[in-house]
Design an enzyme around this catalytic site. Structure first.
Site, mmCIF file in Angstrom:
data_model
loop_
_atom_site.group_PDB
_atom_site.id
_atom_site.type_symbol
_atom_site.label_atom_id
_atom_site.label_comp_id
_atom_site.label_asym_id
_atom_site.label_seq_id
_atom_site.Cartn_x
_atom_site.Cartn_y
_atom_site.Cartn_z
ATOM 1 N N GLU A 126 -6.690 -41.297 17.644
ATOM 2 C CA GLU A 126 -7.361 -40.494 18.618
ATOM 3 C C GLU A 126 -8.596 -41.115 19.356
ATOM 4 O O GLU A 126 -9.339 -41.349 18.279
ATOM 5 C CB GLU A 126 -7.520 -38.940 18.259
ATOM 6 N N GLY A 266 -16.349 -36.918 12.019
ATOM 7 C CA GLY A 266 -16.259 -36.226 10.623
ATOM 8 C C GLY A 266 -14.746 -36.289 10.040
ATOM 9 O O GLY A 266 -14.839 -36.453 8.702
ATOM 10 N N GLU A 303 -9.843 -29.023 10.673
ATOM 11 C CA GLU A 303 -8.793 -30.162 10.657
ATOM 12 C C GLU A 303 -7.307 -29.317 10.345
ATOM 13 O O GLU A 303 -6.375 -29.586 10.983
ATOM 14 C CB GLU A 303 -8.818 -31.240 9.752
#
Ligand code: B3K
Ligand code: ZN
Length: 887
Positions: A126, A266, A303
């Site tokens: 991404e 992160g 996530e």
């Protein structure tokens, strides 16, 4: 470099893809100096697309070795390659395209695509990293089922992972082995992941509400196996929470997390194979602070929640990024609120909004939650898209109520499962499920800038009415001169002498959603509106924007006495905290003006007494008391000063020091008592009660050493005896900021000796040093660039030391000779082509140049101009520079 002058792309130019990919077969052959990627794509022309339309695939930094269409090798004349892709003029309706490509993961320092993090192969796709792996339709609205095989040396890379389910493992007999994976859920390329390395795992399982067993594994280096428990517990809590609160179950039989050291952000929500920055997954009481434990819990949850809000329902294009990020941040914030203290979580999030997101909204990179254009999408993983995006979803939750919001979420997931959709689709599902018209509300997605809500109250004693006049306006932002009024939920109460007053809105009350009769939410929709309350028996103090009900700047001309009343007696925790902040800001601004005028600052005793009373009340939540007594940071004060004519760094610093010291001295006995009272005598646990106590105790320590030099002994004793990283690091910070040079150096050396084998702790050590005050600070930081513990290739270290200096050491960063700016510029220059994403992030402090008074603003600007003159600017750095320098 792809392009020296890259151009913007626009949302209005969105077109559906000309071709779709139904199935993607990938075979990776990993070696020490290169990797071979064989791809077979099963393509078909999208409906309505003309048969003569060419196939154009993305591709970047790839070496094409072989290309075949339906099994026939294409000759060089049948396709063309450019810097950013591959074009095949003539293709049938439906066909397979096979390619063999060579890439060099070992040389990939951008940490995007397939790269090596120390001994590990890993990916980050991404937003547009997949095109650095193979030729592809690298856009989120092209979703394919993936079959992946990975071949590598068995001894070096015993673990080979990809998305979905493992389907085969073979020993190839020559020291190499192969694993095959299949992901049954069609997905965009940005969710693809691959990991190969010598990893060990902590294994567990989760039984879903419908009784399915899901195998959970966290893969780390062997030395870190003892630091996975908290992440595993957090994962299981998240899975349960998503079932209970959103009715969403996990959909595969396995869920893997891998920790890697070199990572640009992160973590990443790749389908069933989340890849995490090790700083966001590894935890132990000895090496991790309370804040660190909370971050791990929140990011693991974030996530995981993406599995539905992002993966099952994904984004049509990158302009819609907030569709998944805003919603998922809202979901993780609610999860964290449920796991710990709801008010503290809200205060933390509102602080991020007000200190950092409002600054972004007021700066050159300001953009709407759904941007209209961008040059480099990586620059749009911003506080606006994430945090303001989450606030927009929160406002929908407030306007609809919890029950209707849940119906809206159900409808959204059911209606769009397996699709790539838009923010508009999300809002429409919320409207359809609730019947609430969100027409005007949609402007929140399109309009940039922070709205200002200016409120005035008028009490009519004879009529016993209280009229609140609310005006809203949003300042112009780049490319958006004119703004329309927004629909703003304004939560409020009225505070009387003996507590909150019952509320009655005069006349019909269509604008009101009443939770109980002392709290309501006004729907502000016009540029100016007046709301009249009746039956108000005394002159009230309005308690406004409760719970930070909208991401706006609130203006109300409170007297200090009114702020004290709210701070001590209002029944909304957020407003109590906010009143303490506003009171501190008013005192700090007064001191700053006195200092600027050459006078000694005088701190209002009203403020000092109110703080002392708060501190002495042992019945209050210690975490909230700590948040209320923590002074706003110099960066935030500078941001506020910019709105009042320009920030003066030195006088802001001196004012903050003076108020800090005055409060320290005034309440010394109370600080000492709070320090002692909040000692935790039970074994360390990252739970709310202990976290609260440590938070107030360590804040007390900061104040105590300011009150009296001798109290440095408390910090040294705490540093020597601390049994957890929270207390140890808090003491180290105090000693390094306030102790003598000898005390500071001794503590820093001792800390390094103790922790040099723990990378994440060493990063904290770098950050503490970046903030050491006084002359010589910059030279210390420059020296550390050469230290064995520093590595420019590792984003965590760059963030700790370099961004830590620019953001955490305002006086030295803004040195009059401009050396602080030059230093940052040099690091940006070094990273510009090596890691453009990190280089662009580092620019942020310089982009605020317009905020600074005197010579500083121009000096910051000239550093930006120097950088802009460099050859080979990456698109990331180019975009931030060009927008920052625009008039
Ligand atoms: N979706 C990723 C962020 C990707 C950033 C790419 N530059 C992590 C997250 O928000 O969950
Ligand atoms: Zn996310």
């Amino acid at each position: 470099m792809r392009d020296a002058r890259p151009s913007a792309i626009y949302l209005k130019d969105y077109r559906p893809p000309a071709f779709l990919i139904e199935r993607t077969e990938l075979a990776f052959d990993l070696h020490e100096d290169h990797a071979i990627v064989e791809a077979t794509l099963h393509l078909r022309r999208n409906s309505g697309v003309a048969p003569e339309e060419a196939l154009v695939l993305h591709g970047q930094d790839l070496e094409l070795q072989w290309l075949a269409l339906d099994g026939r090798e294409l000759s060089a004349g049948e396709y063309s390659q450019s810097d950013d892709g591959l074009r095949i003029a003539r293709v049938p309706q439906q066909f397979t395209l096979s390619s063999r490509t060579r890439i060099r993961p070992q040389d990939n320092t951008s940490l995007e695509g397939l790269y090596k993090s120390r001994t590990l192969f890993c990916t980050q796709c991404e937003a547009e990293g997949f095109r650095k792996i193979t030729w592809y339709l690298d856009r989120p609205d092209v979703m394919a089922e993936f079959d992946v095989s990975i071949e590598a040396d068995k001894a070096r890379y015993p673990v080979l992972l990809s998305n979905g389910n493992p389907v085969a493992a073979e020993d190839l007999g020559n020291g190499r082995h192969r694993a095959r994976w299949h992901d049954p859920f069609p997905k965009p390329a940005y969710l693809f992941a691959l990991v190969a390395g010598d990893l060990h795992s902590v294994d567990d399982h989760f039984t879903t509400a419908s009784g399915r067993q899901v195998g959970l594994r966290i893969f780390v280096e062997e030395k870190d196996l003892d630091k996975c428990e908290h992440a595993m517990v957090s994962l299981k809590k998240s899975m349960r929470w998503d079932e209970e609160v959103y009715g969403r179950e996990y959909d595969l039989d396995i869920f893997n997390i891998v920790a890697v050291d070199d990572f640009n952000m992160g973590a990443m929500e790749n389908k069933s194979l989340n890849i995490f920055n090790s700083s966001c997954v590894l935890c132990s009481p000895q090496t991790t602070t309370d804040k660190g434990f909370q971050t791990v819990e929140a990011i693991v949850a974030h996530e995981y929640f993406h599995n539905w809000s992002g993966n099952r329902v994904t984004c049509r294009d990158w302009f819609q990024l907030s569709l998944k990020e805003g919603f998922t941040v809202f979901r993780d914030a609610e999860f964290s609120a449920d796991m710990g203290s709801r008010t503290v979580k809200r205060v933390e999030d509102a602080t991020v909004m007000r200190t950092a997101q409002f600054a972004e909204d007021a700066g050159p990179m300001a953009h709407p939650v759904r941007p209209d254009s961008f040059i480099e999408i990586s620059n749009f993983y911003t506080l606006t898209v994430y945090e303001k995006g989450a606030e927009v979803v929160r406002m929908i939750h407030t306007l609809l109520g919890a029950e209707a919001f849940r119906k809206g979420a159900d409808l959204y997931f059911e209606r769009h499962d397996g699709q790539a959709v838009t923010c508009e689709d999300f809002v429409r599902a919320m409207e359809d499920a609730s019947g609430v018209d969100l027409g005007q509300f949609r402007r929140w997605y399109a309009q940039a800038g922070t709205p200002v809500l200016s409120v005035a109250g008028a009490y009519d004693e004879a009529a016993q009415t209280y009229a609140l006049t609310v005006r809203q306006s949003t300042p112009p932002t780049p490319g958006q001169a004119h703004k329309e009024p927004l629909l703003i939920p304004l939560a409020l109460g009225l505070l009387g002498d003996a507590g909150n007053l019952p509320l009655q809105l005069a006349g019909a009350a269509p604008n009101v959603e009443s939770a109980d009769n002392t709290h309501l939410v006004l729907k502000v929709s016009e540029a100016e509106q007046t709301f009249v309350f009746s039956g108000v028996r005394e002159r009230p103090v309005p308690s406004l924007l409760r719970g930070f009900s909208a991401p706006v700047r609130l203006e109300y001309d409170y007297s200090r006495a009114e702020l004290c009343a709210l701070m001590s007696r209002d029944n909304d925790g957020f407003v109590r905290w906010d009143a303490a902040q506003q009171l501190a800001i008013s005192v700090l601004q007064e001191a700053e003006e006195q200092i600027h005028a050459g006078a000694a600052p005088v701190v209002d005793p009203l403020y000092l007494n109110a703080c002392q009373t708060l501190l002495e009340d042992a019945s209050l939540d210690a975490a909230m008391v700590a948040e209320m007594l923590r002074l706003p940071g110099e960066g935030y004060l500078a941001e506020l000063a910019a709105r009042r004519g320009g920030a003066r760094v030195l006088s802001i610093h001196l004012a903050r020091e003076a108020v800090h010291k005055a409060l320290a001295v005034h309440a010394e006995a109370a600080w000492l008592d709070a320090y002692r009272r909040n000692a935790v005598n039970t074994p360390y646990a990252p739970e709310a009660g202990q976290i609260a106590a440590r938070s107030l105790r360590n804040l007390s320590l900061e104040y105590l050493v300011l009150a009296r030099d001798e109290h440095i002994a408390l910090a040294r004793a705490q540093f020597a005896s601390a049994g957890n990283m929270t207390d140890s690091l808090a003491a180290l910070k105090v000693i390094s900021q306030r102790g003598s040079a000898a005390q500071r150096d001794e503590a820093l050396d001792d800390f390094y000796r103790r922790w040099k084998s723990e990378t994440l702790v060493v990063n904290q050590w770098l950050q503490v040093q970046a903030a050491v005050p006084g002359e010589g600070a910059l030279e210390r930081v420059q020296g550390l660039l050469q230290h064995e513990a520093f590595d420019l290739r590792n984003p965590n270290k760059v963030r700790a030391l370099v961004a830590g200096f620019a953001n955490g050491n305002p006086l030295q960063f803004h040195r009059a000779d401009g050396a602080g700016y030059r230093f940052l510029g040099e690091v940006i220059e070094a990273l510009n082509t090596r890691n453009p994403q990190i280089a662009a992030r580092l620019l942020v402090p310089l982009t605020r140049w317009r905020n600074y008074a005197g010579d500083q603003g121009p000096a910051m600007r000239s550093e930006l101009e120097c950088l802009a003159a460099l050859p080979d600017l990456s698109p990331d750095v180019f975009e931030v520079l060009s927008k920052s320098l625009q008039d």
